[in-house]
Design a protein around this motif. Sequence first.
Motif, PDB file in Angstrom:
ATOM      1  N   ALA A 187       0.875   0.792   2.898  1.00 29.14           N
ATOM      2  CA  ALA A 187       0.832   0.914   2.080  1.00 29.14           C
ATOM      3  C   ALA A 187       1.307   0.943   1.054  1.00 29.14           C
ATOM      4  O   ALA A 187       1.480   0.076  -0.655  1.00 29.14           O
ATOM      5  CB  ALA A 187      -0.391   1.022   2.013  1.00 29.14           C
ATOM      6  N   ALA A 188       2.122   2.225   0.947  1.00 30.70           N
ATOM      7  CA  ALA A 188       2.665   2.992  -0.140  1.00 30.70           C
ATOM      8  C   ALA A 188       4.038   1.367  -0.700  1.00 30.70           C
ATOM      9  O   ALA A 188       4.449   1.607  -1.939  1.00 30.70           O
ATOM     10  CB  ALA A 188       3.901   4.161  -0.145  1.00 30.70           C
ATOM     11  N   ASN A 189       4.524   0.479   0.060  1.00 30.49           N
ATOM     12  CA  ASN A 189       5.099  -0.604  -0.364  1.00 30.49           C
ATOM     13  C   ASN A 189       4.863  -1.677  -0.501  1.00 30.49           C
ATOM     14  O   ASN A 189       5.558  -2.907  -0.890  1.00 30.49           O
ATOM     15  CB  ASN A 189       6.239  -0.674   0.891  1.00 30.49           C
ATOM     16  N   GLN A 193      -3.319  -5.933  -4.788  1.00 32.10           N
ATOM     17  CA  GLN A 193      -3.412  -7.072  -5.617  1.00 32.10           C
ATOM     18  C   GLN A 193      -3.541  -8.508  -5.170  1.00 32.10           C
ATOM     19  O   GLN A 193      -3.636  -9.626  -5.114  1.00 32.10           O
ATOM     20  CB  GLN A 193      -2.968  -7.400  -6.761  1.00 32.10           C
ATOM     21  N   ARG A 194      -2.294  -8.810  -3.398  1.00 33.95           N
ATOM     22  CA  ARG A 194      -2.086  -9.590  -3.107  1.00 33.95           C
ATOM     23  C   ARG A 194      -3.378 -10.690  -2.624  1.00 33.95           C
ATOM     24  O   ARG A 194      -3.319 -11.632  -2.602  1.00 33.95           O
ATOM     25  CB  ARG A 194      -1.148  -9.867  -2.541  1.00 33.95           C
ATOM     26  N   PHE A 195      -3.523  -9.776  -1.378  1.00 32.61           N
ATOM     27  CA  PHE A 195      -5.281  -9.503  -0.917  1.00 32.61           C
ATOM     28  C   PHE A 195      -6.726  -9.756  -1.699  1.00 32.61           C
ATOM     29  O   PHE A 195      -7.309  -7.890  -1.868  1.00 32.61           O
ATOM     30  CB  PHE A 195      -4.657  -9.252   0.670  1.00 32.61           C
ATOM     31  N   THR A 196      -7.716  -9.624  -1.181  1.00 27.30           N
ATOM     32  CA  THR A 196      -9.026 -10.230  -1.845  1.00 27.30           C
ATOM     33  C   THR A 196      -9.998  -9.206  -0.491  1.00 27.30           C
ATOM     34  O   THR A 196      -9.974 -10.359   0.561  1.00 27.30           O
ATOM     35  CB  THR A 196     -10.050 -10.556  -2.703  1.00 27.30           C
ATOM     36  N   LEU A 197     -10.033  -8.086  -0.209  1.00 26.01           N
ATOM     37  CA  LEU A 197     -10.420  -8.160   0.801  1.00 26.01           C
ATOM     38  C   LEU A 197     -11.870  -7.430   0.935  1.00 26.01           C
ATOM     39  O   LEU A 197     -12.254  -6.576  -0.466  1.00 26.01           O
ATOM     40  CB  LEU A 197     -10.200  -7.008   1.980  1.00 26.01           C
ATOM     41  N   GLN A 235       6.772  -7.176   4.258  1.00 21.57           N
ATOM     42  CA  GLN A 235       6.167  -7.098   2.582  1.00 21.57           C
ATOM     43  C   GLN A 235       4.464  -7.700   2.717  1.00 21.57           C
ATOM     44  O   GLN A 235       3.783  -7.241   2.641  1.00 21.57           O
ATOM     45  CB  GLN A 235       6.349  -8.233   1.899  1.00 21.57           C
ATOM     46  N   THR A 236       4.185  -8.600   3.593  1.00 19.14           N
ATOM     47  CA  THR A 236       2.661  -9.638   3.149  1.00 19.14           C
ATOM     48  C   THR A 236       2.358  -8.175   4.647  1.00 19.14           C
ATOM     49  O   THR A 236       1.282  -8.093   4.368  1.00 19.14           O
ATOM     50  CB  THR A 236       2.949 -10.364   4.931  1.00 19.14           C
ATOM     51  N   ALA A 242      -2.181  -2.298   2.290  1.00 23.89           N
ATOM     52  CA  ALA A 242      -2.257  -1.957   0.140  1.00 23.89           C
ATOM     53  C   ALA A 242      -3.164  -1.979  -0.007  1.00 23.89           C
ATOM     54  O   ALA A 242      -4.577  -1.520  -0.426  1.00 23.89           O
ATOM     55  CB  ALA A 242      -1.542  -2.331  -0.347  1.00 23.89           C
ATOM     56  N   ALA A 243      -3.523  -3.368   0.444  1.00 18.06           N
ATOM     57  CA  ALA A 243      -5.581  -3.888   0.209  1.00 18.06           C
ATOM     58  C   ALA A 243      -6.595  -3.560   1.454  1.00 18.06           C
ATOM     59  O   ALA A 243      -7.401  -3.091   0.655  1.00 18.06           O
ATOM     60  CB  ALA A 243      -5.541  -5.742   0.289  1.00 18.06           C
ATOM     61  N   THR A 244      -6.070  -3.255   2.347  1.00 21.78           N
ATOM     62  CA  THR A 244      -7.153  -2.203   3.382  1.00 21.78           C
ATOM     63  C   THR A 244      -7.261  -1.092   2.885  1.00 21.78           C
ATOM     64  O   THR A 244      -8.590  -0.626   3.088  1.00 21.78           O
ATOM     65  CB  THR A 244      -6.334  -2.352   4.770  1.00 21.78           C
TER      66      THR A 244
END
Length: 349
Positions: A187-189, A193-197, A235-236, A242-244
């Motif tokens: 998640a550090a990388n 903002q890319r995914f909304t959970l 990256q995905t 990161a979103a999780t």
Amino acid sequence: MIILGFESSCDETGVAAVCTERGLLAHALHSQIAMHQEYGGVVPELASRDHIRRAVPLARQVLEQAGLTLKDVEAVAYTAGPGLAGALLVGASVAQAFAWARGLPAIPIHHLEGHLLSPLLDTPRPKFPFVALLVSGGHTQLMRVDGVGRYALLGETLDDAAGEAFDKSAKLLGLGYPGGPALSRMAANGDVQRFTLPRPMLHSGDLDFSFSGLKTAVLTRVKEAERAGTSLDEQTRADLAAATQAAIVDVLVAKAVKALQQTGLKRLVVAGGVGANQLLRAQLAEAMRPLRAQAYFPPLALCTDNGAMIAFAAAERVKAGLVTLKPGEHAFTVRPRWDLADICVDTPA
């Protein structure tokens, strides 16, 4: 009084020596992560066998580090539950055998009480009363703590614990065991903002949690990528990690703040393995400022299961007069399922 404590509830063998007057004297820990990685999770039979191999050598190591001999130990403590039945039996058997051989009292300790009191091992030491956020692989609870043995449940998870949400999401992303730390590192990388959970039960009005829906949302994102004919690139996966992490931390912080507001208390104690998460620590510290409250965390080395928290919990119960020290009574049982309310001396006001 010097107490030797044994922890063996799951996949870590911990031993520690604690003095009721001087605090923690020494502790040693062996993690089984490398052994279980091949299987993608804890194998109970293998865990129990490894506890058998490690308990006595670790006890010798602790005594040597503390400058103690067997004759210096005045009581033995062990995790009696909750946890894996076979693993618990190993630690309990070793502790009881030690106590029997030396004619010492043996003190069964609740695993969650060990976690709950572990931040008191650090400096500054939080004073009672406080709100405790107990967050680990198997438990997510908010407690009001008025003293040793005086715990009141404020809220808990209705399904998956926060640690489970970390681990299960990590598995969906193809990360190794243990999943939680692996997801946090990835998640550090990531771009948060890319995914909304979803943030389950964020606005429920109570202090309960639910994380199973978040895991399902992560699964949905993964399947969407598969249906599109694309695998999850690095990256995905980092962005989804990161979103999780952000979703889990947002809920934990919001509920902890609400618990402080409802109780009127100004001290928050965080315990359990997820308490090592750096984002959670940073956001809780930030959330305390407008409340003029303070968050306390156990030392990073004592966030996961360890013998120090068991020996320390026993010492605190002895000092509080909650333990009857009777050498010679060595019949015992373990409790894989054990409600923390069963060890409470009363209900806090």
